[in-house]
Design a protein around this motif. Structure first.
Motif, mmCIF file in Angstrom:
data_model
loop_
_atom_site.group_PDB
_atom_site.id
_atom_site.type_symbol
_atom_site.label_atom_id
_atom_site.label_comp_id
_atom_site.label_asym_id
_atom_site.label_seq_id
_atom_site.Cartn_x
_atom_site.Cartn_y
_atom_site.Cartn_z
ATOM 1 N N THR A 105 6.404 -2.784 -13.174
ATOM 2 C CA THR A 105 5.132 -3.309 -12.659
ATOM 3 C C THR A 105 5.105 -3.294 -11.128
ATOM 4 O O THR A 105 4.062 -3.010 -10.518
ATOM 5 C CB THR A 105 4.928 -4.746 -13.174
ATOM 6 O OG1 THR A 105 6.096 -5.537 -12.864
ATOM 7 C CG2 THR A 105 4.732 -4.761 -14.676
ATOM 8 N N LEU A 106 6.259 -3.613 -10.507
ATOM 9 C CA LEU A 106 6.307 -3.557 -9.038
ATOM 10 C C LEU A 106 6.092 -2.125 -8.545
ATOM 11 O O LEU A 106 5.409 -1.914 -7.523
ATOM 12 C CB LEU A 106 7.653 -4.093 -8.539
ATOM 13 C CG LEU A 106 7.866 -5.606 -8.652
ATOM 14 C CD1 LEU A 106 9.271 -5.984 -8.208
ATOM 15 C CD2 LEU A 106 6.833 -6.363 -7.833
ATOM 16 N N ARG A 107 6.644 -1.165 -9.246
ATOM 17 C CA ARG A 107 6.471 0.236 -8.841
ATOM 18 C C ARG A 107 5.009 0.658 -8.943
ATOM 19 O O ARG A 107 4.495 1.375 -8.062
ATOM 20 C CB ARG A 107 7.349 1.144 -9.716
ATOM 21 C CG ARG A 107 7.352 2.596 -9.285
ATOM 22 C CD ARG A 107 7.845 2.738 -7.862
ATOM 23 N NE ARG A 107 7.729 4.115 -7.377
ATOM 24 C CZ ARG A 107 7.928 4.474 -6.135
ATOM 25 N NH1 ARG A 107 8.240 3.551 -5.222
ATOM 26 N NH2 ARG A 107 7.814 5.744 -5.762
ATOM 27 N N ASN A 136 2.398 -1.275 -8.583
ATOM 28 C CA ASN A 136 1.666 -1.903 -7.484
ATOM 29 C C ASN A 136 1.976 -1.237 -6.145
ATOM 30 O O ASN A 136 1.098 -1.075 -5.291
ATOM 31 C CB ASN A 136 2.008 -3.394 -7.427
ATOM 32 C CG ASN A 136 1.487 -4.149 -8.619
ATOM 33 O OD1 ASN A 136 0.463 -3.773 -9.195
ATOM 34 N ND2 ASN A 136 2.173 -5.208 -9.023
ATOM 35 N N ILE A 137 3.245 -0.858 -5.922
ATOM 36 C CA ILE A 137 3.611 -0.196 -4.666
ATOM 37 C C ILE A 137 2.897 1.151 -4.532
ATOM 38 O O ILE A 137 2.376 1.512 -3.459
ATOM 39 C CB ILE A 137 5.135 -0.020 -4.592
ATOM 40 C CG1 ILE A 137 5.804 -1.384 -4.405
ATOM 41 C CG2 ILE A 137 5.517 0.910 -3.448
ATOM 42 C CD1 ILE A 137 7.319 -1.342 -4.511
ATOM 43 N N ASN A 138 2.841 1.915 -5.637
ATOM 44 C CA ASN A 138 2.130 3.209 -5.603
ATOM 45 C C ASN A 138 0.656 3.011 -5.290
ATOM 46 O O ASN A 138 0.044 3.785 -4.528
ATOM 47 C CB ASN A 138 2.283 3.936 -6.935
ATOM 48 C CG ASN A 138 3.709 4.442 -7.146
ATOM 49 O OD1 ASN A 138 4.444 4.664 -6.186
ATOM 50 N ND2 ASN A 138 4.099 4.618 -8.392
ATOM 51 N N ILE A 154 -0.661 0.526 -3.600
ATOM 52 C CA ILE A 154 -0.803 0.131 -2.194
ATOM 53 C C ILE A 154 -0.614 1.339 -1.266
ATOM 54 O O ILE A 154 -1.314 1.487 -0.245
ATOM 55 C CB ILE A 154 0.203 -0.986 -1.876
ATOM 56 C CG1 ILE A 154 -0.171 -2.254 -2.638
ATOM 57 C CG2 ILE A 154 0.262 -1.275 -0.382
ATOM 58 C CD1 ILE A 154 0.848 -3.363 -2.536
ATOM 59 N N GLU A 155 0.362 2.200 -1.609
ATOM 60 C CA GLU A 155 0.559 3.414 -0.796
ATOM 61 C C GLU A 155 -0.670 4.302 -0.828
ATOM 62 O O GLU A 155 -1.072 4.867 0.200
ATOM 63 C CB GLU A 155 1.784 4.165 -1.307
ATOM 64 C CG GLU A 155 3.107 3.468 -1.000
ATOM 65 C CD GLU A 155 4.279 4.229 -1.568
ATOM 66 O OE1 GLU A 155 4.057 5.194 -2.340
ATOM 67 O OE2 GLU A 155 5.434 3.858 -1.250
ATOM 68 N N ASN A 156 -1.272 4.460 -1.985
ATOM 69 C CA ASN A 156 -2.510 5.262 -2.075
ATOM 70 C C ASN A 156 -3.618 4.649 -1.246
ATOM 71 O O ASN A 156 -4.415 5.354 -0.609
ATOM 72 C CB ASN A 156 -2.954 5.389 -3.524
ATOM 73 C CG ASN A 156 -1.986 6.249 -4.336
ATOM 74 O OD1 ASN A 156 -1.331 7.141 -3.781
ATOM 75 N ND2 ASN A 156 -1.904 6.002 -5.624
ATOM 76 N N ILE A 195 -6.048 -0.869 -7.590
ATOM 77 C CA ILE A 195 -5.026 -1.894 -7.343
ATOM 78 C C ILE A 195 -5.313 -3.146 -8.166
ATOM 79 O O ILE A 195 -4.411 -3.735 -8.793
ATOM 80 C CB ILE A 195 -4.960 -2.217 -5.847
ATOM 81 C CG1 ILE A 195 -4.344 -1.047 -5.086
ATOM 82 C CG2 ILE A 195 -4.152 -3.493 -5.606
ATOM 83 C CD1 ILE A 195 -4.330 -1.233 -3.599
ATOM 84 N N SER A 198 -4.523 -2.402 -11.598
ATOM 85 C CA SER A 198 -3.069 -2.326 -11.763
ATOM 86 C C SER A 198 -2.444 -3.719 -11.822
ATOM 87 O O SER A 198 -1.529 -3.975 -12.608
ATOM 88 C CB SER A 198 -2.458 -1.530 -10.609
ATOM 89 O OG SER A 198 -1.051 -1.513 -10.707
ATOM 90 N N SER A 218 -0.590 -5.217 -14.845
ATOM 91 C CA SER A 218 0.783 -5.704 -14.693
ATOM 92 C C SER A 218 0.950 -7.064 -15.338
ATOM 93 O O SER A 218 1.939 -7.322 -16.052
ATOM 94 C CB SER A 218 1.145 -5.782 -13.205
ATOM 95 O OG SER A 218 1.099 -4.503 -12.615
#
Length: 546
Positions: free
Chosen positions: A39-41, A43-45, A47-49, A185, A188, A192
């Protein structure tokens, strides 16, 4: 697949309970960490997008800055013809050319890509004309310098204009992308939470099922233990084949249950055998006692009969036929009760009638030397018609074995006449809710548990019975023996014993033993000292069922 599952099951059966619990906890923690990392991965993807949404605008601003610096360096070199300006020009021009190589190189139907293509063409034209202008300045060719400088200026103006339009289009596109990325997001994050919650429930059920499977045998053991504590040994065996602590407990419990069952079967078998032997022993004892009773009932003392007949003859000569007739009737009744009594039970009232016949005969024989006192309970007065209609139990109607009072009265008369005057007292009383003060005596009667009873006491004023004889009689009755020890009998019958005090105890043992067998208890009779410590007192307590 089935073989793999069987191998896993066998592997787990050979592990300890602690190992199984730790494995369950480890698996639960591992799955939770995997879910958390996943789930953290996500959210990180997302946020990066979201951060990349305006990256193209930032790069385009850098490109515009490079174009502006290139044009500024060109103006500086054309005006001042310095080495720094020409070096700066070539540096920024190289950056512009590197950036242009990454841009769209062909026309496109997409508006953003088409703008990128136009900007690329203008940038290449600006680089070309600016380079020509720099070359003309170096050659001091004013005509070419003027021409190429104008071309470069036009291209720069058009390029900056197209850059603004392209930046605007990119800004609109990136705004839409930013909004879409924001929605992604949020989705996501929701996903999550849902994903984490679902897997948390799955892990909870997994741990619950695992712990339930591990602790279910303990619950079964607890239930079986409760049933065994309630003396219910008809419980199923566990037959647990696992090698952990619970399996060992189950196998030990199975062995314990089997041992208890075998032990109970052995006890029941022994109890049944002992009961059969006891029943036969009681039957034989009853037959033996009955035979003794029959012999006692059919036994007539010739000496007593001789004396009785002599006394009757004397009365006939001295007083006439009436008293002789009455005397003979009493004798006849006495012998008739003794000889012709076939039943084994009688009421207290019937036994008292026999005692009256016997005492009359003895009084005729011994005259004033014998005094007999009898106290009977009086019946309660009935004051109301309702009370008269209710049944009332007469204590003298209680049933007892036949021939138990007359032998005791005879024993008291025999030993009471050792004095100048024998006094024999027979008392009948009814006791309800007995207190310790109501229980007199010693020996077996000290453990009397009766609450309601009819007490019959017979006491004399003789020399009394020795403690040795009394203890021997009570012990013989307790052990269901019909005779006292041989050494006691020999001692009593020896010439050194006092005349008139000889006592074999057979008659007393016979009476008390028949009472014990009749009522199935040995706390209803006793022997103690008489009034003021003189003589002997016999006590019989008949259980009352009213």
């Amino acid at each position: 697949m089935n073989r793999l599952a069987e191998k896993i099951r066998t592997f787990l059966q050979n592990k300890s309970l602690r190992w199984k619990i730790m494995l369950s906890v480890f698996l639960a923690i591992f799955v939770m960490l995997a879910i958390l990392i996943f789930t953290l991965r996500l959210n990180i993807n997302a946020i990066e997008n979201l951060g990349d949404s305006y990256k193209s605008n930032s790069e385009l601003n850098d490109f515009s800055q490079m174009i502006a610096e290139t044009e500024k360096s060109m103006e500086s070199y054309l005006t001042y013809h310095t080495f720094d300006s020409i070096d700066s020009y070539y540096m920024f021009r190289n950056k512009v050319e590197e950036f242009s190589e990454k841009m769209q190189d062909n026309p496109s139907t997409d508006g953003v890509l088409q703008k990128e293509y136009i900007v690329n063409q203008f940038a290449k034209s600006f680089v070309f004309y600016s380079g020509k202008a720099i070359s003309a300045r170096r050659a001091n060719n004013i005509e070419e310098l003027t021409y190429y400088y104008k071309k470069a200026s036009v291209c720069y103006s058009m390029l900056m204009s197209q850059l603004l339009e392209w930046n605007k289009v990119l800004l609109e596109q990136n705004a839409r992308k930013y909004e879409a990325d924001g929605r992604g997001i949020r989705a996501s994050i929701r996903f999550s939470f849902v994903f984490f919650g679902v897997f948390a429930l799955l892990i909870f059920f997994f741990v619950y099922i695992t712990i339930t499977n591990l602790t279910k045998p303990l619950a079964d053991i607890s239930e079986v233990a409760h049933r065994v504590s309630r003396r219910d040994f008809d419980v199923p065996l566990f037959n647990n084949n696992s090698n952990d602590e619970i399996g060992n407990i189950c196998r030990a419990f199975d062995r314990m249950i089997i041992s208890i069952r075998e032990y109970i079967d052995t006890i029941w078998e022994k109890a049944r055998t002992e009961a059969e032997l006891k029943e036969k022993e009681i039957e034989m004892q009853a037959l033996y006692t009955d035979a003794q009773l029959r012999a006692l009932q059919n036994q007539i003392n010739p000496h007593f009969l001789f004396n009785t007949l002599n006394t009757g003859a004397q009365l006939a000569m001295m007083e006439g036929a009436d008293k002789t007739c009455y005397f003979i009737e009493q004798v006849s009744n006495f012998f008739r009760y003794n000889i012709q009594q076939q039943k084994r039970t009688a009421t207290i009232d019937e036994e008292l009638g026999l005692v009256d016949n016997f005492v009359y005969i003895m009084k005729v024989r011994f005259g004033n030397r014998l005094e007999f006192i009898k106290e009977l309970p009086s019946l309660p007065e009935l004051n109301s018609p309702l009370e008269k209609d209710l049944p009332h139990k007469n204590p003298l109607s209680e049933v007892i074995p036949v021939m138990v009072l007359q032998p005791l009265v005879e024993n008291c008369i025999k030993h009471g006449l050792n004095n100048s005057k024998g006094v024999v007292k027979l008392k009948v009383r009814e006791v309800r809710n007995a207190l310790p003060a109501d229980l007199h005596g010693s020996g077996l009667m000290s453990a009397c548990q009766l609450k309601n009873f009819v007490e019959i006491s017979i006491v004399d004023n003789g020399s009394g019975i020795s403690d040795e004889i009394k203890e021997s009689v009570l012990n013989a009755v307790k052990s269901e023996s019909t005779r006292m020890p041989a050494e006691i009998i020999e001692k009593e019958m020896s010439p050194v014993s006092v005349e008139g005090s000889k006592h074999t105890g057979t008659g007393l043992i016979n009476v008390f033993l028949r009472l014990k067998l009749f009522f199935h208890r040995d706390d209803i009779f006793d022997i103690c000292s008489g009034e003021d410590g003189k003589g002997t007192k016999f006590i019989i307590r008949i259980p009352s069922h009213v």
